[in-house]
Scaffold this active site. Structure first.
Site, PDB file in Angstrom:
ATOM      1  N   LYS A  55       0.959  -1.145  -0.023  1.00  0.00           N
ATOM      2  CA  LYS A  55      -0.120  -0.005   0.013  1.00  0.00           C
ATOM      3  C   LYS A  55       0.737   1.251  -0.034  1.00  0.00           C
ATOM      4  O   LYS A  55       1.886   1.352   0.817  1.00  0.00           O
ATOM      5  CB  LYS A  55      -0.872   0.047   1.383  1.00  0.00           C
ATOM      6  CG  LYS A  55      -1.457   1.296   1.633  1.00  0.00           C
ATOM      7  CD  LYS A  55      -2.486   1.696   0.709  1.00  0.00           C
ATOM      8  CE  LYS A  55      -3.425   3.018   1.044  1.00  0.00           C
ATOM      9  NZ  LYS A  55      -3.829   2.727   2.329  1.00  0.00           N
ATOM     10  N   ASP A  75     -13.162   1.563   3.045  1.00  0.00           N
ATOM     11  CA  ASP A  75     -12.205   2.377   4.175  1.00  0.00           C
ATOM     12  C   ASP A  75     -12.896   2.230   5.310  1.00  0.00           C
ATOM     13  O   ASP A  75     -12.973   3.023   6.189  1.00  0.00           O
ATOM     14  CB  ASP A  75     -12.424   3.779   3.838  1.00  0.00           C
ATOM     15  CG  ASP A  75     -10.819   4.432   4.123  1.00  0.00           C
ATOM     16  OD1 ASP A  75     -10.166   3.827   4.740  1.00  0.00           O
ATOM     17  OD2 ASP A  75     -10.577   5.731   3.868  1.00  0.00           O
TER      18      ASP A  75
END
Length: 438
Positions: free
Chosen positions: A217, A350
């Site tokens: 990420k 998220d």
């Protein structure tokens, strides 16, 4: 979602995590009993067709056959699960979660949360997420490799939770969204994922792989829930981005790029990242590049509704609320344009910016912005499986795949909000939740 860094989780706490939760292991242990599931209605997520009166035969946690109930080869030793009226689907995938975080972790109050505490919080959130019908997640950002520990505990059967692909700490530039910018100079603190320059990012990619991550990420632009940075500003240079992707792909890891600003999205796609997370300011140039390269967009949409309604109650700093109002209001218009332009879409939430377990609220927003209910479901099944590199394992109710199955009342192709009320969850042939059996 962004959380401040802490010291690496200790072996003692890892053992505590295992010992205090081992009683839950039976919920996720693999089953050796042959199982036959009768689906009164089975959604084929590839074609969009709903098949009637189907039998799903499961052995050793995998689907061995799917076909008409009348043709199923059953024995008295089989476990039989009957859904004469429910709609059965493959288990859902959330490609953008933060299981070790919660909404109250935003801003300065997060500085008091240790990595061991966050990891134990992650165990709770993993169970909640699984029971909501999400049998697989991609966890993109956790300090101290707490998500690595959580993944391993789930895989060992010590705690219940979804299958996890994890990133550990996200890579970012000094002072960027993935650094810790709340502490003053005298602390001399830098988040553990920070790396600058080509050699620096190459080293960091190799380091996080060393400590067990499945995916890399990165923060390609500034962010919303971080102090002192601009969501529209690019973070890594093109050279740094290419170095990250080259090393990650060579070492067998995909790359997920947090990116709000249009230039950062464009540069990240040009560098070869596998997905753009958020994509708030995506424009036509970035859309064209993503379509050319096959880059997935992982929009995180529902969080705007929940965050803006609850941020003041949670005492989120005014700076972050202001950025949220600005970015979240334009994101939906731009992402609706990306949907209409044919960008590949994978489902992500998220979760942690809003409470875990509400993940399926994302579907209705995706449909509101132009996707059909089937397209939104495909984003959380076959598309997400493709993005994760697990198309042979998850994403559809098909022979050879893991027996990850959910069931709901009604028809999600007519009302996608039915997925917010999952009543049955099976992971690997083991029943995790069954409200039909009450």
């Amino acid at each position: 979602m962004k959380r401040p860094g802490k010291h690496v989780i200790s072996l003692t706490v890892l053992l505590l995590l295992v010992l205090t939760t081992s009683g839950l292991a039976q919920e996720t242990a693999g089953s050796t009993q042959r199982v036959v599931v009768h689906a009164g209605k089975l959604l084929d997520v590839r074609s969009g067709k709903t098949l009637n009166d189907q039998a799903i035969v499961i052995e050793a946690g995998k689907i061995v056959s799917v076909g008409p109930m009348g043709q199923a080869n059953r024995s008295s030793a089989d476990r039989f699960i009957d859904f004469p009226n429910a709609t059965v689907l493959p288990g859902l995938t959330d490609a953008h979660t933060h299981l070790t975080g919660n909404p109250q972790d935003i801003g300065p109050q997060a500085l008091s949360i240790s990595i061991p505490r966050a990891t134990l919080t992650g165990a709770r959130n993993a169970r909640i997420t699984l029971e909501a019908g999400f049998t697989t997640v991609r966890n993109v950002g956790a300090e101290g490799f707490g998500d690595v520990a959580l993944r391993d505990a789930i895989n060992a059967g010590d705690v219940p939770g979804p299958r996890m692909l994890v990133s550990g700490p996200a890579l970012g530039i000094t002072g960027g969204h993935c650094d810790e910018n709340l502490l003053p100079f005298e602390y001399h603190y830098t988040a553990e994922g920070v790396a600058d320059g080509v050699e620096g990012v190459q080293h960091k990619v190799r380091e996080v792989i060393k400590y067990g991550v499945d995916v890399i990420k990165i923060c390609a632009t500034g962010g919303v829930l971080s102090h002192g940075d601009n969501p529209q500003a690019s973070a890594y240079t093109q050279e740094e981005l290419r170095a990250i992707v080259t090393d990650a792909h060579r070492l067998g890891r995909k790359v997920a790029a947090h990116a709000h600003g249009a230039q950062g999205i464009l540069w990240a796609s040009q560098a070869g990242v596998d997905s753009i997370e958020h994509g708030s300011y995506i424009d036509d140039a970035a859309i064209a590049e993503m379509k050319k390269n096959g880059t997935y967009l992982v929009p995180t949409l529902y969080l705007a509704d929940w965050f803006l309604a609850n941020a003041e109650r949670l005492h989120v700093p005014a700076e972050l609320i202001g950025k949220g109002k600005e970015v979240m209001s334009v994101a939906r218009k731009n992402e609706a344009h990306a949907f209409a332009s044919g960008v590949k879409v994978a489902f992500g939430t998220d979760a942690a910016v809003y409470p875990h377990g509400l993940n399926a609220h994302e579907f209705a927003v995706m449909v509101k912005l132009g996707l059909t209910p089937l397209q939104s479901i495909q984003a959380a099944t076959i598309n997400a499986a493709d993005l994760l590199g697990w198309s042979d394992k998850i994403g559809a109710v098909e022979s050879g795949k893991w027996a990850d199955i959910i069931a709901v009342d009604g028809d999600p192709l007519q009302d996608v909000t039915t997925l917010e009320r999952v009543k049955f969850v099976m992971k690997g042939g083991e029943v995790v939740k069954n409200e039909y059996g009450k």
